[in-house]
Design a protein around this motif. Structure first.
Motif, PDB file in Angstrom:
ATOM      1  N   GLU A 154       0.805  -1.240  -0.052  1.00 19.04           N
ATOM      2  CA  GLU A 154      -0.085  -0.116   0.033  1.00 19.04           C
ATOM      3  C   GLU A 154       0.856   1.226   0.074  1.00 19.04           C
ATOM      4  OE1 GLU A 154      -2.414  -0.504   3.551  1.00 19.04           O
ATOM      5  OE2 GLU A 154      -3.535  -2.230   2.518  1.00 19.04           O
ATOM      6  N   ARG A 155       1.981   1.184   0.769  1.00 14.96           N
ATOM      7  CA  ARG A 155       2.854   2.321   0.742  1.00 14.96           C
ATOM      8  C   ARG A 155       3.805   2.552  -0.133  1.00 14.96           C
ATOM      9  NH1 ARG A 155       4.295   0.257   5.664  1.00 14.96           N
ATOM     10  NH2 ARG A 155       6.324   0.034   5.126  1.00 14.96           N
ATOM     11  N   GLY A 156       3.880   1.501  -1.224  1.00 14.12           N
ATOM     12  CA  GLY A 156       4.935   1.266  -2.126  1.00 14.12           C
ATOM     13  C   GLY A 156       6.372   1.350  -1.689  1.00 14.12           C
ATOM     14  N   SER A 157       6.625   0.646  -0.746  1.00 16.85           N
ATOM     15  CA  SER A 157       7.819   0.489  -0.341  1.00 16.85           C
ATOM     16  C   SER A 157       8.197  -0.479   0.877  1.00 16.85           C
ATOM     17  CB  SER A 157       8.481   1.850   0.397  1.00 16.85           C
ATOM     18  OG  SER A 157       7.985   2.194   1.635  1.00 16.85           O
ATOM     19  N   GLY A 158       9.287  -1.160   0.699  1.00 13.93           N
ATOM     20  CA  GLY A 158       9.444  -2.382   1.738  1.00 13.93           C
ATOM     21  C   GLY A 158      10.802  -3.359   1.437  1.00 13.93           C
ATOM     22  N   ARG A 159      11.392  -3.679   2.411  1.00 15.07           N
ATOM     23  CA  ARG A 159      12.438  -4.462   2.145  1.00 15.07           C
ATOM     24  C   ARG A 159      12.367  -5.954   2.905  1.00 15.07           C
ATOM     25  NH1 ARG A 159      13.263  -1.107  -0.715  1.00 15.07           N
ATOM     26  NH2 ARG A 159      14.935   0.197  -1.061  1.00 15.07           N
ATOM     27  N   LEU A 160      12.043  -6.969   1.991  1.00 12.41           N
ATOM     28  CA  LEU A 160      11.863  -8.438   2.587  1.00 12.41           C
ATOM     29  C   LEU A 160      13.596  -9.267   2.446  1.00 12.41           C
ATOM     30  CD1 LEU A 160       8.773  -8.832   0.797  1.00 12.41           C
ATOM     31  CD2 LEU A 160       8.896  -8.234   3.234  1.00 12.41           C
ATOM     32  N   ILE A 161      14.121  -9.571   3.639  1.00 10.04           N
ATOM     33  CA  ILE A 161      15.477 -10.113   3.253  1.00 10.04           C
ATOM     34  C   ILE A 161      15.505 -11.308   4.248  1.00 10.04           C
ATOM     35  CG2 ILE A 161      17.894  -9.956   3.913  1.00 10.04           C
ATOM     36  CD1 ILE A 161      17.169  -6.816   4.252  1.00 10.04           C
ATOM     37  N   ASN A 162      15.581 -12.484   3.284  1.00  8.63           N
ATOM     38  CA  ASN A 162      15.334 -13.770   3.879  1.00  8.63           C
ATOM     39  C   ASN A 162      16.921 -14.357   4.082  1.00  8.63           C
ATOM     40  OD1 ASN A 162      12.611 -13.512   3.897  1.00  8.63           O
ATOM     41  ND2 ASN A 162      12.505 -14.387   1.715  1.00  8.63           N
ATOM     42  N   ILE A 163      17.291 -14.926   5.445  1.00  7.31           N
ATOM     43  CA  ILE A 163      18.401 -15.550   5.347  1.00  7.31           C
ATOM     44  C   ILE A 163      18.195 -17.034   5.026  1.00  7.31           C
ATOM     45  CG2 ILE A 163      20.326 -16.145   7.126  1.00  7.31           C
ATOM     46  CD1 ILE A 163      19.835 -13.059   6.415  1.00  7.31           C
ATOM     47  N   ALA A 164      18.764 -17.478   3.918  1.00  7.87           N
ATOM     48  CA  ALA A 164      18.600 -19.012   3.389  1.00  7.87           C
ATOM     49  C   ALA A 164      19.976 -19.699   3.911  1.00  7.87           C
ATOM     50  CB  ALA A 164      18.444 -19.097   1.989  1.00  7.87           C
ATOM     51  N   SER A 165      20.695 -20.388   3.107  1.00  3.28           N
ATOM     52  CA  SER A 165      21.880 -20.860   3.294  1.00  3.28           C
ATOM     53  C   SER A 165      22.608 -21.448   2.107  1.00  3.28           C
ATOM     54  CB  SER A 165      21.596 -22.070   4.428  1.00  3.28           C
ATOM     55  OG  SER A 165      22.952 -22.780   4.502  1.00  3.28           O
ATOM     56  N   ASP A 166      23.845 -21.575   2.248  1.00  4.49           N
ATOM     57  CA  ASP A 166      24.490 -22.215   0.800  1.00  4.49           C
ATOM     58  C   ASP A 166      24.223 -23.490   0.621  1.00  4.49           C
ATOM     59  OD1 ASP A 166      25.781 -20.098  -0.473  1.00  4.49           O
ATOM     60  OD2 ASP A 166      27.680 -20.481   0.407  1.00  4.49           O
ATOM     61  N   ALA A 167      23.551 -24.212   1.955  1.00  2.00           N
ATOM     62  CA  ALA A 167      23.032 -25.520   2.005  1.00  2.00           C
ATOM     63  C   ALA A 167      22.103 -25.629   0.928  1.00  2.00           C
ATOM     64  CB  ALA A 167      22.706 -26.098   3.214  1.00  2.00           C
ATOM     65  N   GLY A 168      21.244 -24.471   0.733  1.00  2.86           N
ATOM     66  CA  GLY A 168      19.952 -24.556  -0.033  1.00  2.86           C
ATOM     67  C   GLY A 168      20.331 -24.470  -1.403  1.00  2.86           C
ATOM     68  N   ARG A 169      21.713 -23.975  -1.690  1.00  5.99           N
ATOM     69  CA  ARG A 169      22.029 -24.039  -3.124  1.00  5.99           C
ATOM     70  C   ARG A 169      22.754 -24.949  -3.589  1.00  5.99           C
ATOM     71  NH1 ARG A 169      26.129 -20.140  -3.843  1.00  5.99           N
ATOM     72  NH2 ARG A 169      25.226 -20.085  -6.257  1.00  5.99           N
ATOM     73  N   VAL A 170      23.615 -25.645  -2.647  1.00  7.04           N
ATOM     74  CA  VAL A 170      24.606 -27.027  -3.190  1.00  7.04           C
ATOM     75  C   VAL A 170      24.215 -28.216  -2.302  1.00  7.04           C
ATOM     76  CG1 VAL A 170      26.441 -25.299  -3.958  1.00  7.04           C
ATOM     77  CG2 VAL A 170      26.373 -26.014  -1.462  1.00  7.04           C
ATOM     78  N   GLY A 171      23.383 -28.230  -1.313  1.00 12.73           N
ATOM     79  CA  GLY A 171      23.294 -29.363  -0.468  1.00 12.73           C
ATOM     80  C   GLY A 171      24.221 -29.461   0.485  1.00 12.73           C
ATOM     81  N   LYS A 227      15.755 -24.447   3.043  1.00 12.48           N
ATOM     82  CA  LYS A 227      16.473 -23.221   2.351  1.00 12.48           C
ATOM     83  C   LYS A 227      16.412 -23.232   0.862  1.00 12.48           C
ATOM     84  CE  LYS A 227      17.743 -21.897   6.498  1.00 12.48           C
ATOM     85  NZ  LYS A 227      17.282 -20.674   7.253  1.00 12.48           N
ATOM     86  N   GLY A 228      16.538 -24.335   0.349  1.00 14.51           N
ATOM     87  CA  GLY A 228      16.281 -24.004  -1.253  1.00 14.51           C
ATOM     88  C   GLY A 228      14.963 -23.452  -1.413  1.00 14.51           C
ATOM     89  N   GLY A 229      13.873 -24.046  -0.643  1.00 14.17           N
ATOM     90  CA  GLY A 229      12.411 -23.459  -0.852  1.00 14.17           C
ATOM     91  C   GLY A 229      12.413 -21.905  -0.665  1.00 14.17           C
ATOM     92  N   VAL A 230      13.238 -21.390   0.559  1.00 11.01           N
ATOM     93  CA  VAL A 230      13.203 -20.062   0.806  1.00 11.01           C
ATOM     94  C   VAL A 230      13.867 -19.050  -0.330  1.00 11.01           C
ATOM     95  CG1 VAL A 230      14.507 -18.324   2.450  1.00 11.01           C
ATOM     96  CG2 VAL A 230      13.533 -20.381   3.303  1.00 11.01           C
TER      97      VAL A 230
END
Length: 251
Positions: free
Chosen positions: A131-148, A159-162
């Protein structure tokens, strides 16, 4: 870079990476909601930050795996600090074990916190951002989600899902001025890494040797990247996954 006047929620904020992120955002001028299942630990950190700048931090006890609890926590932040500008989904759990030794109960707990908790908290803050037209969403995943990661099969899946959630949401909300980005820490000196050492000292030592910078990461290594993505300098960055891993993984 300044976050003066911004209001941030950090989940899992009383833990190693979460507390470092909270302190960094606060140092940059943001008011911070210390959201954690451990309400006493959250209160302790909020008191520490308030000694530096009175009224700039509140503690919020929350179980992010509960939709009702997450909504109540966000309402408490709105009442205590104001409307949320920045959400850092940092809370996460794991149980280091081989997949063949794991149980459905363990799977559900990890999925409920790491993936569904991230989705639930995001949904709870999103409408006013749009509604305001601004916001920051920052998710802490893991390299485990990228390479296992061995011993972290379901954790890696969440973490891959995140990461996928971060990217897909970025496409939906970009035109509304809301950014959605993901940070993937590599091996970092936290309680979770301690579990890895207990599970396999050989695996722990192998991780240390594999990092090109030849050291395990520290929580303070992660926090500045979060602050950057939260600030105005990252206004044209969305849908991105940034590894903070000393070069262990490279795009």
């Amino acid at each position: 870079m300044s976050l003066n006047g911004k209001i941030a929620i950090v989940t899992g904020a009383a833990g190693g990476i979460g507390s470092a992120i909270s302190r960094e955002l606060h140092a940059q001028g943001a008011s911070v909601a210390i959201a954690d299942l451990r309400a006493d630990a959250a209160k302790h950190l909020a008191e520490e930050l308030n000694t530096l700048r009175p009224g700039s931090a509140i503690a919020v006890g929350v179980d992010i795996s509960s939709t009702e609890d997450a909504a109540a926590a966000v309402d408490a932040v709105r009442s205590g600090l104001g409307e949320v500008d920045i959400l850092v989904n940092n809370a996460g759990i794991d149980k280091i074990e081989r997949f063949t030794d794991s149980t459905p109960d363990s799977w559900r707990k990890i999925i409920d916190v790491n993936l569904l908790g991230t989705i639930t908290m995001t949904r709870a803050v999103l409408d006013p951002m749009l509604e305001r037209g601004s916001g920051r969403l920052i998710n802490i995943a893991s390299d485990a989600g990228r390479v296992g990661s061995s011993g972290e099969v379901v954790y890696s899946a969440t973490k891959g899902g995140v990461i996928a959630f971060t990217k897909a949401l970025a496409r939906e909300v970009a035109a509304k001025g809301v950014t959605s980005n993901c940070i993937c820490p590599g091996p970092t000196d936290t309680a979770l890494l301690g579990q890895v050492a207990e599970f396999s000292e050989k695996l722990y030592q192998g991780l240390s040797r594999a990092i090109p910078m030849r050291r395990i990461g520290q929580p303070v290594d992660i926090a500045p990247a979060v602050a950057f993505l939260a600030g105005d300098g990252a206004a044209f960055i969305t849908g991105q996954t940034l590894s903070v891993s000393g070069g262990l993984t490279m795009n």
